[in-house]
Each structure stands twice: as C-alpha cells, then as structure tokens.
Write a protein that holds these residues in place. Structure first.
Motif, PDB file in Angstrom:
ATOM      1  N   ASP A 142       2.256  -0.324 -10.386  1.00  0.00           N
ATOM      2  CA  ASP A 142       1.512   0.858  -9.951  1.00  0.00           C
ATOM      3  C   ASP A 142       0.330   0.398  -9.095  1.00  0.00           C
ATOM      4  O   ASP A 142      -0.435  -0.480  -9.506  1.00  0.00           O
ATOM      5  CB  ASP A 142       0.995   1.640 -11.163  1.00  0.00           C
ATOM      6  CG  ASP A 142       2.129   2.255 -11.970  1.00  0.00           C
ATOM      7  OD1 ASP A 142       3.145   2.630 -11.359  1.00  0.00           O
ATOM      8  OD2 ASP A 142       1.987   2.341 -13.207  1.00  0.00           O
ATOM      9  N   LEU A 143       0.177   0.988  -7.941  1.00  0.00           N
ATOM     10  CA  LEU A 143      -0.877   0.559  -7.019  1.00  0.00           C
ATOM     11  C   LEU A 143      -2.146   1.380  -7.228  1.00  0.00           C
ATOM     12  O   LEU A 143      -2.466   2.298  -6.464  1.00  0.00           O
ATOM     13  CB  LEU A 143      -0.407   0.669  -5.569  1.00  0.00           C
ATOM     14  CG  LEU A 143       0.611  -0.373  -5.092  1.00  0.00           C
ATOM     15  CD1 LEU A 143       0.862  -0.222  -3.612  1.00  0.00           C
ATOM     16  CD2 LEU A 143       0.159  -1.786  -5.411  1.00  0.00           C
ATOM     17  N   ASP A 144      -2.919   1.034  -8.266  1.00  0.00           N
ATOM     18  CA  ASP A 144      -4.231   1.650  -8.420  1.00  0.00           C
ATOM     19  C   ASP A 144      -5.232   0.883  -7.547  1.00  0.00           C
ATOM     20  O   ASP A 144      -4.861  -0.063  -6.839  1.00  0.00           O
ATOM     21  CB  ASP A 144      -4.659   1.659  -9.892  1.00  0.00           C
ATOM     22  CG  ASP A 144      -4.677   0.268 -10.522  1.00  0.00           C
ATOM     23  OD1 ASP A 144      -4.761  -0.734  -9.776  1.00  0.00           O
ATOM     24  OD2 ASP A 144      -4.604   0.174 -11.756  1.00  0.00           O
ATOM     25  N   ALA A 145      -6.482   1.269  -7.575  1.00  0.00           N
ATOM     26  CA  ALA A 145      -7.492   0.677  -6.682  1.00  0.00           C
ATOM     27  C   ALA A 145      -7.624  -0.824  -6.883  1.00  0.00           C
ATOM     28  O   ALA A 145      -7.708  -1.600  -5.918  1.00  0.00           O
ATOM     29  CB  ALA A 145      -8.840   1.362  -6.908  1.00  0.00           C
ATOM     30  N   LEU A 146      -7.639  -1.268  -8.153  1.00  0.00           N
ATOM     31  CA  LEU A 146      -7.780  -2.694  -8.444  1.00  0.00           C
ATOM     32  C   LEU A 146      -6.592  -3.482  -7.920  1.00  0.00           C
ATOM     33  O   LEU A 146      -6.749  -4.570  -7.355  1.00  0.00           O
ATOM     34  CB  LEU A 146      -7.941  -2.894  -9.954  1.00  0.00           C
ATOM     35  CG  LEU A 146      -8.209  -4.331 -10.422  1.00  0.00           C
ATOM     36  CD1 LEU A 146      -9.486  -4.871  -9.800  1.00  0.00           C
ATOM     37  CD2 LEU A 146      -8.277  -4.398 -11.946  1.00  0.00           C
ATOM     38  N   MET A 147      -5.395  -2.929  -8.084  1.00  0.00           N
ATOM     39  CA  MET A 147      -4.193  -3.617  -7.610  1.00  0.00           C
ATOM     40  C   MET A 147      -4.163  -3.698  -6.087  1.00  0.00           C
ATOM     41  O   MET A 147      -3.713  -4.686  -5.516  1.00  0.00           O
ATOM     42  CB  MET A 147      -2.951  -2.893  -8.125  1.00  0.00           C
ATOM     43  CG  MET A 147      -2.661  -3.131  -9.599  1.00  0.00           C
ATOM     44  SD  MET A 147      -2.226  -4.858  -9.936  1.00  0.00           S
ATOM     45  CE  MET A 147      -0.575  -4.905  -9.264  1.00  0.00           C
ATOM     46  N   ILE A 148      -4.662  -2.669  -5.428  1.00  0.00           N
ATOM     47  CA  ILE A 148      -4.708  -2.700  -3.967  1.00  0.00           C
ATOM     48  C   ILE A 148      -5.643  -3.813  -3.485  1.00  0.00           C
ATOM     49  O   ILE A 148      -5.312  -4.566  -2.561  1.00  0.00           O
ATOM     50  CB  ILE A 148      -5.148  -1.334  -3.411  1.00  0.00           C
ATOM     51  CG1 ILE A 148      -4.052  -0.288  -3.650  1.00  0.00           C
ATOM     52  CG2 ILE A 148      -5.478  -1.429  -1.918  1.00  0.00           C
ATOM     53  CD1 ILE A 148      -4.445   1.122  -3.264  1.00  0.00           C
ATOM     54  N   LEU A 199       1.368  -9.955 -10.024  1.00  0.00           N
ATOM     55  CA  LEU A 199       1.241  -8.532  -9.707  1.00  0.00           C
ATOM     56  C   LEU A 199       2.341  -7.665 -10.305  1.00  0.00           C
ATOM     57  O   LEU A 199       2.357  -6.452 -10.082  1.00  0.00           O
ATOM     58  CB  LEU A 199       1.198  -8.344  -8.178  1.00  0.00           C
ATOM     59  CG  LEU A 199       0.016  -9.016  -7.463  1.00  0.00           C
ATOM     60  CD1 LEU A 199       0.102  -8.788  -5.957  1.00  0.00           C
ATOM     61  CD2 LEU A 199      -1.317  -8.513  -8.000  1.00  0.00           C
ATOM     62  N   GLY A 200       3.277  -8.258 -11.032  1.00  0.00           N
ATOM     63  CA  GLY A 200       4.269  -7.465 -11.749  1.00  0.00           C
ATOM     64  C   GLY A 200       5.505  -7.075 -10.975  1.00  0.00           C
ATOM     65  O   GLY A 200       6.216  -6.138 -11.355  1.00  0.00           O
TER      66      GLY A 200
END
Length: 268
Positions: A139-145, A178-179
């Motif tokens: 899931d691309l939340d802000a932290l992952m972005i 990153l999964g």
C-alpha cells in the motif's frame, strides 16, 4: 593481459555481449550494464567513462522490451514505478555530474560491500514458493512513497555513475524492504530503468561520453535477450528467482570488490 576483439569480429562480439546482458536484464529485472561495461572496456577497447555512458543506451533498449513482457502478465506496479522513478531520474542526473570527479575504486568497493550483504540475504531467505506471493504489492501511503523516492534516488546515482540500470539496488529494495513479490519487483524495476538509463545516457552525451552508434549495436542483442529472460523469469517461482538473484549479486559483489581493491602500485 586483456585480449581485445579484432575489427571484423567486433559486431559479433557486441551482439553476443548485448544478448547475454539482455538475458540477465530480463531474468532478474536489472539493466545488464554490469556485463556491458567490462565487455566494452576489456574486449572492445572502449575508454572507461565512455563505456559507462554507452552501456546505458543498450540498457534502455533491453529494459523497454523486458518491461513490456512483464507488463503483459500484469507484473508491473505503475504507481510504485512512478514513485521510484522520480528519485531515480534525479539521481541519474546527479550521478552524471559526479562521474568525472568520483573515484571509481572507492565507489565500487562500497557498492560491492552492499551487494555482498544483500546476496547473503537472498541466498538465506529467497522468498516464498506459495502461489500468488510473487505478485504482491504494498500500500502506497505517504511514508512508503518517501521510501520509494529515496530508494530510487540511490538507484539513479548508482546507475549513472557505474553505467548499470540500477536494478541491483531496486529489486532487493522492493523485494526485501518494500513488500513486493519477486515478479512484481523485477517488472517494476525494469519500468524505472527505462527513463533512468535514458536520462543517464543523455546527460553523459552532453559531456561527450555517449557513443550512440555503439550503444545501439549492443542494444540489438540486449532487446532479444531481454525478451527471452523475462519469459523465463515469469515461469519461475519467486524463491527460485531469489536464489538466482543472490548468486548474481554475489558474483557482482566479487567483481566490484576486486575492482575496488588497491593495486600493487597503490599499496607500495
């Protein structure tokens, strides 16, 4: 002593080298520059800086074919590729500015050490054999972005300075950190490599390093090899690909560390 190819054999050597590099590119989601740079320097007699820049032309062409094949099977995560690409393109431009200044020996030593650690991780825990896990996406939340952009930045700098596609950084970043499933990691890596390598080649051309003709000749073989490699990758499990990728990284690390070690002259 290195034996360089004679003039009549050079087109065949370029074709075979590009084919091999493309096969590696499609199979593992990397650029293949780790093979193209030494081929040009040691066999074709290309100057080191020019080899790094010219390699990126062939890397771009091979990656276009590879990502198309992965995309047909839905193994490309477009939002993740965009986030990684933002950082990677910026890194490629920055790396081009660094190339004339940086010590190849020191950078290769650090890069080789990182790859050595990553190779051990892949060999010890390559991934799951379970059906479906190869296609997992985060899931691309802000932290992952933000993590994607930073990872792309590192891959872009590596790509531009070393003349590689950056996949040797992006694939383990995605698969281990990153999964991503292995197939998605490789397909998405190739998607990012296309603009990253093209940006690096164009930036190096402004400094007079990129030989477009030589890059296109290498790229012909790279495109054919990438199509075959991507098809092979999609037929293997994530665990098998992970183990093979670990072997690739181990071999790459050995080459980098050897190139980064001081010569006898430097030690004396």
């Amino acid at each position: 002593m290195t034996r360089q190819a004679t003039a009549p054999s050079r087109p065949l050597v370029a074709l075979a080298g590009g084919l091999t590099a493309g096969l590696v590119s499609g199979l593992f989601g990397v650029g293949g520059g780790i093979l193209l740079v030494p081929l040009q320097v040691l066999v074709l007699g290309t100057a080191q800086h020019a080899a790094h820049a010219t390699s990126l032309v062939a890397v771009t062409l091979g990656a276009v074919v590879g990502v198309t094949r992965f995309g047909i099977d839905g193994a490309v995560h477009v939002p993740g590729a965009i986030a990684l690409g933002v950082g990677a393109i910026a890194g490629a431009r920055g790396g081009a500015a660094l190339l004339p200044k940086i010590s190849d020996r020191r950078l290769r030593a650090v890069f080789g050490g990182v790859l050595l650690l990553l190779s051990v991780r892949f060999l010890l825990a390559p991934g799951s054999e379970a059906v479906g896990t190869d296609m997992a996406v985060p899931d691309l939340d802000a932290l992952m972005i933000v993590a994607h952009v930073i990872g792309g930045l590192a891959a872009g700098i590596t790509s531009s300075v070393l003349g590689v596609g950056g996949g040797v950084i992006m694939v383990p970043l995605m698969a281990l950190g990153l999964g991503y499933g292995q197939h998605i990691a490789e397909g998405t890596s190739l998607a990012v490599i296309v603009p990253t390598a093209a940006t690096g080649a164009w930036a190096h051309a402004r400094s007079g390093y990129t030989d477009w003709g030589a890059g296109l000749r290498l790229g012909v073989g790279a495109m054919a090899g990438a199509a075959l490699g991507a098809s092979l990758a999609l037929g293997l499990s994530g665990a098998t690909l992970g183990r093979l990728f670990g072997v690739l990284q181990l071999a790459t690390a050995a080459l980098m560390l050897r190139a980064g070690s001081p010569t006898e002259q430097e030690r004396s």
